[in-house]
Design a protein around this motif. Structure first.
Motif, PDB file in Angstrom:
ATOM      1  N   ASP A 108     -11.659  13.870  15.517  1.00  9.61           N
ATOM      2  CA  ASP A 108     -12.648  13.146  16.316  1.00  9.61           C
ATOM      3  C   ASP A 108     -14.062  13.431  15.795  1.00  9.61           C
ATOM      4  OD1 ASP A 108     -14.310  12.089  18.225  1.00  9.61           O
ATOM      5  OD2 ASP A 108     -13.250  12.964  19.935  1.00  9.61           O
ATOM      6  N   PRO A 109     -14.749  12.441  15.225  1.00  4.51           N
ATOM      7  CA  PRO A 109     -16.099  12.676  14.694  1.00  4.51           C
ATOM      8  C   PRO A 109     -17.095  13.123  15.760  1.00  4.51           C
ATOM      9  CG  PRO A 109     -15.194  10.655  13.782  1.00  4.51           C
ATOM     10  CD  PRO A 109     -14.267  11.078  14.894  1.00  4.51           C
ATOM     11  N   TRP A 124     -23.252   8.150  18.967  1.00  2.43           N
ATOM     12  CA  TRP A 124     -22.034   8.058  18.160  1.00  2.43           C
ATOM     13  C   TRP A 124     -22.231   7.233  16.895  1.00  2.43           C
ATOM     14  CZ3 TRP A 124     -17.579   7.017  22.236  1.00  2.43           C
ATOM     15  CH2 TRP A 124     -17.512   8.122  23.108  1.00  2.43           C
ATOM     16  N   LYS A 125     -23.154   6.275  16.916  1.00  2.08           N
ATOM     17  CA  LYS A 125     -23.386   5.446  15.727  1.00  2.08           C
ATOM     18  C   LYS A 125     -23.839   6.281  14.543  1.00  2.08           C
ATOM     19  CE  LYS A 125     -26.545   2.644  17.359  1.00  2.08           C
ATOM     20  NZ  LYS A 125     -26.691   2.972  18.792  1.00  2.08           N
ATOM     21  N   ARG A 126     -24.464   7.416  14.816  1.00  2.00           N
ATOM     22  CA  ARG A 126     -25.050   8.229  13.754  1.00  2.00           C
ATOM     23  C   ARG A 126     -24.085   9.293  13.223  1.00  2.00           C
ATOM     24  NH1 ARG A 126     -28.940   6.371  17.061  1.00  2.00           N
ATOM     25  NH2 ARG A 126     -30.852   5.601  16.072  1.00  2.00           N
ATOM     26  N   LEU A 127     -22.863   9.289  13.692  1.00  2.00           N
ATOM     27  CA  LEU A 127     -21.856  10.214  13.199  1.00  2.00           C
ATOM     28  C   LEU A 127     -21.102   9.598  12.024  1.00  2.00           C
ATOM     29  CD1 LEU A 127     -20.552  11.397  16.674  1.00  2.00           C
ATOM     30  CD2 LEU A 127     -21.946  12.729  15.078  1.00  2.00           C
ATOM     31  N   ALA A 132     -10.762   9.036  10.723  1.00  2.00           N
ATOM     32  CA  ALA A 132     -11.756   8.693  11.738  1.00  2.00           C
ATOM     33  C   ALA A 132     -11.706   7.213  12.082  1.00  2.00           C
ATOM     34  CB  ALA A 132     -13.147   9.079  11.248  1.00  2.00           C
ATOM     35  N   ARG A 133     -11.517   6.373  11.074  1.00  2.00           N
ATOM     36  CA  ARG A 133     -11.449   4.930  11.330  1.00  2.00           C
ATOM     37  C   ARG A 133     -10.214   4.580  12.165  1.00  2.00           C
ATOM     38  NH1 ARG A 133     -12.659   4.668   5.796  1.00  2.00           N
ATOM     39  NH2 ARG A 133     -10.565   3.851   5.344  1.00  2.00           N
ATOM     40  N   ALA A 134      -9.088   5.216  11.850  1.00  2.00           N
ATOM     41  CA  ALA A 134      -7.873   4.958  12.611  1.00  2.00           C
ATOM     42  C   ALA A 134      -8.026   5.444  14.057  1.00  2.00           C
ATOM     43  CB  ALA A 134      -6.678   5.639  11.949  1.00  2.00           C
ATOM     44  N   PHE A 135      -8.640   6.601  14.215  1.00  2.00           N
ATOM     45  CA  PHE A 135      -8.889   7.155  15.552  1.00  2.00           C
ATOM     46  C   PHE A 135      -9.784   6.211  16.359  1.00  2.00           C
ATOM     47  CE2 PHE A 135     -12.009   9.504  18.114  1.00  2.00           C
ATOM     48  CZ  PHE A 135     -11.169  10.047  19.085  1.00  2.00           C
ATOM     49  N   ARG A 136     -10.845   5.740  15.732  1.00  2.00           N
ATOM     50  CA  ARG A 136     -11.776   4.847  16.425  1.00  2.00           C
ATOM     51  C   ARG A 136     -11.078   3.551  16.836  1.00  2.00           C
ATOM     52  NH1 ARG A 136     -17.208   4.340  17.004  1.00  2.00           N
ATOM     53  NH2 ARG A 136     -18.098   2.235  17.125  1.00  2.00           N
ATOM     54  N   ALA A 137     -10.292   2.972  15.921  1.00  2.00           N
ATOM     55  CA  ALA A 137      -9.598   1.723  16.222  1.00  2.00           C
ATOM     56  C   ALA A 137      -8.656   1.906  17.413  1.00  2.00           C
ATOM     57  CB  ALA A 137      -8.835   1.242  14.996  1.00  2.00           C
ATOM     58  N   GLU A 138      -7.937   3.028  17.432  1.00  2.00           N
ATOM     59  CA  GLU A 138      -7.017   3.257  18.541  1.00  2.00           C
ATOM     60  C   GLU A 138      -7.769   3.482  19.842  1.00  2.00           C
ATOM     61  OE1 GLU A 138      -3.154   5.947  19.857  1.00  2.00           O
ATOM     62  OE2 GLU A 138      -4.262   6.459  18.022  1.00  2.00           O
ATOM     63  N   SER A 139      -8.877   4.212  19.785  1.00  2.00           N
ATOM     64  CA  SER A 139      -9.638   4.470  21.009  1.00  2.00           C
ATOM     65  C   SER A 139     -10.147   3.176  21.637  1.00  2.00           C
ATOM     66  CB  SER A 139     -10.803   5.422  20.718  1.00  2.00           C
ATOM     67  OG  SER A 139     -11.838   4.778  19.987  1.00  2.00           O
ATOM     68  N   LEU A 140     -10.491   2.207  20.792  1.00  2.00           N
ATOM     69  CA  LEU A 140     -10.991   0.939  21.315  1.00  2.00           C
ATOM     70  C   LEU A 140      -9.907   0.176  22.064  1.00  2.00           C
ATOM     71  CD1 LEU A 140     -13.254  -0.236  18.349  1.00  2.00           C
ATOM     72  CD2 LEU A 140     -13.986   0.654  20.576  1.00  2.00           C
ATOM     73  N   THR A 141      -8.648   0.373  21.680  1.00  2.00           N
ATOM     74  CA  THR A 141      -7.566  -0.302  22.400  1.00  2.00           C
ATOM     75  C   THR A 141      -7.408   0.252  23.807  1.00  2.00           C
ATOM     76  OG1 THR A 141      -5.774   1.182  21.678  1.00  2.00           O
ATOM     77  CG2 THR A 141      -6.349  -0.664  20.209  1.00  2.00           C
ATOM     78  N   PRO A 181     -19.530  18.313   8.096  1.00  2.00           N
ATOM     79  CA  PRO A 181     -19.075  19.485   8.813  1.00  2.00           C
ATOM     80  C   PRO A 181     -17.571  19.525   8.978  1.00  2.00           C
ATOM     81  CG  PRO A 181     -20.051  17.911  10.328  1.00  2.00           C
ATOM     82  CD  PRO A 181     -20.308  17.417   8.934  1.00  2.00           C
ATOM     83  N   LEU A 182     -16.970  20.615   8.530  1.00  2.00           N
ATOM     84  CA  LEU A 182     -15.578  20.937   8.785  1.00  2.00           C
ATOM     85  C   LEU A 182     -14.582  20.019   8.104  1.00  2.00           C
ATOM     86  CD1 LEU A 182     -15.875  21.618  12.608  1.00  2.00           C
ATOM     87  CD2 LEU A 182     -16.420  23.118  10.726  1.00  2.00           C
ATOM     88  N   VAL A 183     -15.038  19.048   7.307  1.00  2.00           N
ATOM     89  CA  VAL A 183     -14.119  18.090   6.719  1.00  2.00           C
ATOM     90  C   VAL A 183     -13.180  18.753   5.736  1.00  2.00           C
ATOM     91  CG1 VAL A 183     -13.982  16.095   5.182  1.00  2.00           C
ATOM     92  CG2 VAL A 183     -15.609  16.103   7.065  1.00  2.00           C
ATOM     93  N   ALA A 184     -13.675  19.710   4.976  1.00  2.00           N
ATOM     94  CA  ALA A 184     -12.862  20.322   3.921  1.00  2.00           C
ATOM     95  C   ALA A 184     -12.200  21.613   4.339  1.00  2.00           C
ATOM     96  CB  ALA A 184     -13.730  20.561   2.691  1.00  2.00           C
TER      97      ALA A 184
END
Length: 260
Positions: free
Chosen positions: A71-72, A86-89, A96-105, A255-258
């Motif tokens: 979760d970004p 959230w736009k600035r994350l 992250a894209r898959a998470f966002r798409a699912e959250s919108l549903t 942050p924390l990605v790697a």
């Protein structure tokens, strides 16, 4: 909102059980005319709890899928002390894209605003608002309500701490210099292989330092360990390394990605 804020704070003051806050949150959502209001506590042992207006199915799926790891909003707010739109994350990764798409549903909303909160002994929480609307309308909303939202976040967290004082985290144990080095390189975005090379140790030894640090921090995973170490001020994110007078190359990156 000013009258609504005063009413909410007055009602919050009289609350004696956590379940009573849920009704206040629903009323706050309606007062602000947003889709959702969420308070989310992340404990030092990786447990999550909170209250809010998300679809319970989404809240359960979030926990079942361990979405805290991707979760970004959570990852971004771990390293910030100021409110975040959230736009600035960073939503560019595939996860992250898959998470966002699912959250919108689940009608989470395409716009959001989160206030990171640090409590005693490393406690971390988020107070978030979300809504589906245009960028222009959301910017106007935040410009109007930002100060009140920040006040709400901190008063709500204080009440949650008061009612759930047994959840207040224990103080962290001090990290060794090598544990500090290992977590710092991960926080800077280096892979484990790169961190091991820069410390002139094997990856196996690096893993030992990371795991030891994780246990001392009472963290559920490495992402959580790095986040808590940052929150507690136990690790650096730039400047000179302990053994390297020339300083570390680069600067704090995603942050924390790697760190996985």
């Amino acid at each position: 909102m000013r009258n609504g804020l005063n009413t909410f704070l007055s009602n919050l003051e009289s609350v004696t059980r956590l379940d009573q806050i849920q009704d206040l949150i629903v009323g706050l959502r309606d007062e602000l005319a947003v889709d959702h209001v969420i308070y989310h506590w992340i404990s030092v042992d990786g447990q999550q709890y909170g209250f809010g207006t998300y679809d319970p199915t989404w809240a359960q799926r979030y926990q079942d899928m361990d979405y805290i790891r991707v979760d970004p909003v959570v990852l971004g707010c771990f390293q910030r002390f100021h409110p975040v739109d959230w736009k600035r994350l960073d939503w560019t990764s595939r996860a992250a894209r898959a998470f966002r798409a699912e959250s919108l549903t689940y009608q989470v909303g395409n716009q959001g605003y989160s206030v990171p909160i640090r409590g005693p002994n490393g406690q971390f929480a988020l107070f978030s608002l979300s809504r589906s609307c245009s960028d222009e309308d959301w910017d106007d909303f935040i410009a109007t309500h930002q100060r009140d939202v920040i006040v709400l976040a901190h008063y709500l967290n204080a009440k949650a701490l008061q009612l759930e004082n047994h959840r207040t985290p224990d103080p962290v144990k001090p990290l060794s210099p090598r544990e500090v080095d290992a977590l710092t390189f991960l926080a800077m975005g280096y892979s484990r292989g790169q961190a091991a090379d820069m410390l002139a140790i094997s990856e196996h030894t690096l893993r030992d330092y990371i795991e030891s640090a994780r246990l001392k921090l009472g963290a559920a995973n490495i992402v959580h360990a790095v986040a808590r170490a940052l929150t507690e001020g136990l690790i650096l994110t730039g400047g000179a390394a302990r053994d390297d007078p020339g300083g570390w190359p680069g600067r704090l990156r995603d942050p924390l990605v790697a760190t996985g």
